[in-house]
Design a protein around this motif. Structure first.
Motif, PDB file in Angstrom:
ATOM      1  N   THR A  14       0.852  -1.189   0.000  1.00 47.02           N
ATOM      2  CA  THR A  14       0.000   0.000   0.000  1.00 47.02           C
ATOM      3  C   THR A  14       0.889   1.241   0.000  1.00 47.02           C
ATOM      4  O   THR A  14       0.705   2.169  -0.787  1.00 47.02           O
TER       5      THR A  14
ATOM      6  N   ASN B 246       0.478   0.042   9.546  1.00 51.04           N
ATOM      7  CA  ASN B 246       1.041  -0.658   8.394  1.00 51.04           C
ATOM      8  C   ASN B 246       1.306   0.308   7.235  1.00 51.04           C
ATOM      9  O   ASN B 246       2.432   0.423   6.744  1.00 51.04           O
TER      10      ASN B 246
ATOM     11  N   ASN C 287      -8.352   5.440   3.903  1.00 46.19           N
ATOM     12  CA  ASN C 287      -9.580   5.480   3.118  1.00 46.19           C
ATOM     13  C   ASN C 287     -10.475   6.587   3.642  1.00 46.19           C
ATOM     14  O   ASN C 287     -10.734   6.659   4.850  1.00 46.19           O
TER      15      ASN C 287
HETATM   16  P1  NAD Z   1      -3.096  -0.082  11.097  1.00 45.52           P
HETATM   17  O1  NAD Z   1      -4.034  -0.635  12.078  1.00 45.52           O
HETATM   18  O2  NAD Z   1      -1.848  -0.830  10.792  1.00 45.52           O
HETATM   19  O3  NAD Z   1      -2.655   1.389  11.525  1.00 45.52           O
HETATM   20  C1  NAD Z   1      -3.538   2.384  11.878  1.00 45.52           C
HETATM   21  C2  NAD Z   1      -2.720   3.464  12.552  1.00 45.52           C
HETATM   22  O4  NAD Z   1      -3.553   4.593  12.792  1.00 45.52           O
HETATM   23  C3  NAD Z   1      -2.144   3.047  13.910  1.00 45.52           C
HETATM   24  O5  NAD Z   1      -0.845   3.593  14.043  1.00 45.52           O
HETATM   25  C4  NAD Z   1      -3.072   3.740  14.902  1.00 45.52           C
HETATM   26  O6  NAD Z   1      -2.429   4.008  16.131  1.00 45.52           O
HETATM   27  C5  NAD Z   1      -3.399   5.001  14.144  1.00 45.52           C
HETATM   28  N1  NAD Z   1      -4.615   5.638  14.602  1.00 45.52           N
HETATM   29  C6  NAD Z   1      -5.766   5.074  15.034  1.00 45.52           C
HETATM   30  N2  NAD Z   1      -6.637   6.043  15.392  1.00 45.52           N
HETATM   31  C7  NAD Z   1      -6.024   7.214  15.158  1.00 45.52           C
HETATM   32  C8  NAD Z   1      -6.390   8.573  15.323  1.00 45.52           C
HETATM   33  N3  NAD Z   1      -7.585   8.894  15.791  1.00 45.52           N
HETATM   34  N4  NAD Z   1      -5.503   9.528  14.969  1.00 45.52           N
HETATM   35  C9  NAD Z   1      -4.275   9.194  14.481  1.00 45.52           C
HETATM   36  N5  NAD Z   1      -3.864   7.927  14.320  1.00 45.52           N
HETATM   37  C10 NAD Z   1      -4.729   6.967  14.652  1.00 45.52           C
HETATM   38  O7  NAD Z   1      -3.956   0.186   9.772  1.00 45.52           O
HETATM   39  P2  NAD Z   1      -3.455   0.366   8.284  1.00 45.52           P
HETATM   40  O8  NAD Z   1      -3.575  -0.933   7.612  1.00 45.52           O
HETATM   41  O9  NAD Z   1      -2.169   1.117   8.264  1.00 45.52           O
HETATM   42  O10 NAD Z   1      -4.632   1.297   7.711  1.00 45.52           O
HETATM   43  C11 NAD Z   1      -4.613   2.711   7.864  1.00 45.52           C
HETATM   44  C12 NAD Z   1      -5.525   3.333   6.821  1.00 45.52           C
HETATM   45  O11 NAD Z   1      -5.052   2.921   5.535  1.00 45.52           O
HETATM   46  C13 NAD Z   1      -6.989   2.876   6.888  1.00 45.52           C
HETATM   47  O12 NAD Z   1      -7.814   3.922   6.455  1.00 45.52           O
HETATM   48  C14 NAD Z   1      -7.042   1.737   5.894  1.00 45.52           C
HETATM   49  O13 NAD Z   1      -8.350   1.521   5.408  1.00 45.52           O
HETATM   50  C15 NAD Z   1      -6.110   2.286   4.842  1.00 45.52           C
HETATM   51  N6  NAD Z   1      -5.576   1.271   3.950  1.00 45.52           N
HETATM   52  C16 NAD Z   1      -4.729   0.297   4.395  1.00 45.52           C
HETATM   53  C17 NAD Z   1      -4.275  -0.661   3.506  1.00 45.52           C
HETATM   54  C18 NAD Z   1      -3.292  -1.725   3.909  1.00 45.52           C
HETATM   55  O14 NAD Z   1      -2.869  -2.490   3.044  1.00 45.52           O
HETATM   56  N7  NAD Z   1      -2.875  -1.801   5.146  1.00 45.52           N
HETATM   57  C19 NAD Z   1      -4.681  -0.629   2.162  1.00 45.52           C
HETATM   58  C20 NAD Z   1      -5.520   0.399   1.741  1.00 45.52           C
HETATM   59  C21 NAD Z   1      -5.965   1.341   2.648  1.00 45.52           C
END
Ligand code: NAD
Length: 417
Positions: free
Chosen positions: A188, A219, A319
């Motif tokens: 991503t 992530n 997202n």
């Molecule tokens: P993750 O759970 O690995 O990380 C989320 C991060 O956001 C964590 O560090 C958490 O502490 C932080 N967080 C949570 N609430 C928060 C807040 N209120 N303010 C600031 N930080 C906050 O999740 P991820 O997989 O990294 O996903 C993050 C975003 O990316 C989401 O919107 C997800 O839908 C999107 N996304 C992820 C992927 C993927 O492959 N991992 C793909 C497409 C989109």
């Protein structure tokens, strides 16, 4: 009141529909998911009590291929969020031109409060509840917020027990030992970097010394920060759910992302890292940086703060981080934003590669996967940029126009409209 993500998604669709003169019949089909499952998941907790969790799976549109999309474990999961995310997945797969539709799932749970055993029982129960409606040719889940390769492995194992055969392509984001793809862990972020490179070229910015703030050190965000640091960008602010940090010297300082990562592993948060001061997640968004990367949750850039943002470029790894009202303000202010359905599509693209490899039971090197990813992301950026220029619209509307054109073609070819 936080805005409803599904209303936001439909407002985005409406804008694209108006721009491109979308026939009403197609617009109507795209205004609701094909199917939404709501499931009740009773789990035996470690103390012997039974707790009942609620899970969802929204299967939005499969005109171009099987539904595809992650599963989120979060206390704020709700049906409108899941529906919106499944709509965005439909748009995302079409924007990058991969033969998949859009779906999304979630369970209302704070996984941090569960033991490993409870988490495994919950993950398996979710698959037992929905397994008839998922599978390599129907609907292919993947990780999302607070779900991991380990959870994908439990879900795959449960599915294979139920159907009585190996079916590694029923879920992606698996560990490598069970048919995961090389590069999936950081795909991503890597996809985001490929489109960020194209965007900075359009703006005439050089990587060296350019400042970047990343909201969300999970992530997506942590890998993005690490890759950009290697490319010469200055990472000046990072955050997680506990708070945000900014370098003391904003003019020339930068964070060592690897050291911040180590600090987070030890203490559970990025906050308290040496040489930084703590600010709120809201303040991080308003910092005087060149590039802002929202990589946490949705609706963080709204009409309340969009006028105060100082970045020249926003790359949406999360997202739905920007509301439709904020889109208008950012566009009027000349801030370029690369929308989520393009910027974070690297994850689903490598998920698609994972499925291709599972289907042929033959695995690529990381280099092969990244080469293919780079081409898909650059082609998608150019397709969106072409529509942005042709219709004189913002990048988000241009991405929706690109995606809706492609989904419409699929629906027309099937004789649905
Ligand atoms: P993750 O759970 O690995 O990380 C989320 C991060 O956001 C964590 O560090 C958490 O502490 C932080 N967080 C949570 N609430 C928060 C807040 N209120 N303010 C600031 N930080 C906050 O999740 P991820 O997989 O990294 O996903 C993050 C975003 O990316 C989401 O919107 C997800 O839908 C999107 N996304 C992820 C992927 C993927 O492959 N991992 C793909 C497409 C989109």
């Amino acid at each position: 009141m936080a805005s409803n993500p599904f209303s936001n998604a439909m407002a985005q669709l409406e804008k694209a529909a108006t721009t491109m003169g979308l026939p009403v019949s197609i617009h109507q089909i795209l205004q609701q998911p094909k199917r939404v499952l709501t499931v009740s998941l009773p789990i035996r907790m470690d103390n012997g009590d039974v707790r009942v969790f609620t899970g969802y799976r929204s299967q939005y549109n499969d005109a171009l291929g099987p539904f595809k999309g992650g599963i989120r474990f979060h206390p704020d999961v709700n049906i409108d969020e899941v529906k919106a995310l499944s709509f965005w997945m439909t748009m995302k797969c079409a924007t990058v031109g991969i033969p998949l539709g859009g779906g999304k799932g979630g369970i209302i749970v704070n996984p941090k409060e569960l033991s490993e055993g409870e988490l495994e029982r919950l993950s398996r129960a979710y698959i037992r509840a929905i397994y008839k409606y998922v599978g390599p040719t129907q609907d292919v889940p993947a990780p999302d917020v607070y779900t991991t390769p380990t959870i994908m492995a439990w879900m795959l194992d449960e599915y294979e027990r139920l159907v009585g055969e190996h079916a590694p392509g029923m879920i992606t984001g698996k560990p490598l030992s069970l048919g995961g793809s090389q590069g999936r862990g950081f795909s991503t972020a890597q996809g985001g970097v490929y489109v960020l490179r194209e965007a900075v070229k359009k703006l005439g910015i050089q990587p060296q010394g350019t400042s970047v703030a990343v909201q969300g050190f999970g992530n997506a965000g942590s890998f993005m920060a690490k890759i950009l640091e290697k490319e010469g960008y200055r990472i000046v602010a990072l955050s997680d759910s506990k708070g945000a940090i900014v370098v003391n010297d904003m003019a020339s300082g930068s964070l060592s992302v690897t050291q911040v990562d180590g600090h987070k592993q030890q203490t559970g948060s990025v906050t308290g890292f040496n040489g930084t001061k703590e600010i709120s997640n809201a303040d991080l968004l308003k910092l005087p940086v060149d590039i802002l990367i929202p990589a946490a949750l949705e609706n963080v850039i709204t009409k309340e703060n969009a006028a105060e943002l100082q970045a020249k470029l926003i790359v949406e790894l999360a997202n739905g981080p920007v509301t439709p009202e904020a889109d208008v303000i950012l566009h009027d202010r000349g801030i370029l934003f690369v929308p989520d359905i393009l910027a974070n599509a690297g994850g689903v693209t490598v998920s698609y590669f994972e499925q291709v490899q599972n289907a042929s039971n033959y695995y690529w090197t990381e280099e092969e996967a990244l080469q293919k990813l780079e081409k898909i992301m650059i082609d998608a950026f150019n397709a969106v940029w072409e529509r942005k220029t042709r219709f004189n619209i913002d990048m988000r509307t241009a991405a929706f126009v690109t995606a809706v054109e492609r989904v419409s073609e699929g629906m027309k070819a099937r004789g649905l409209v």
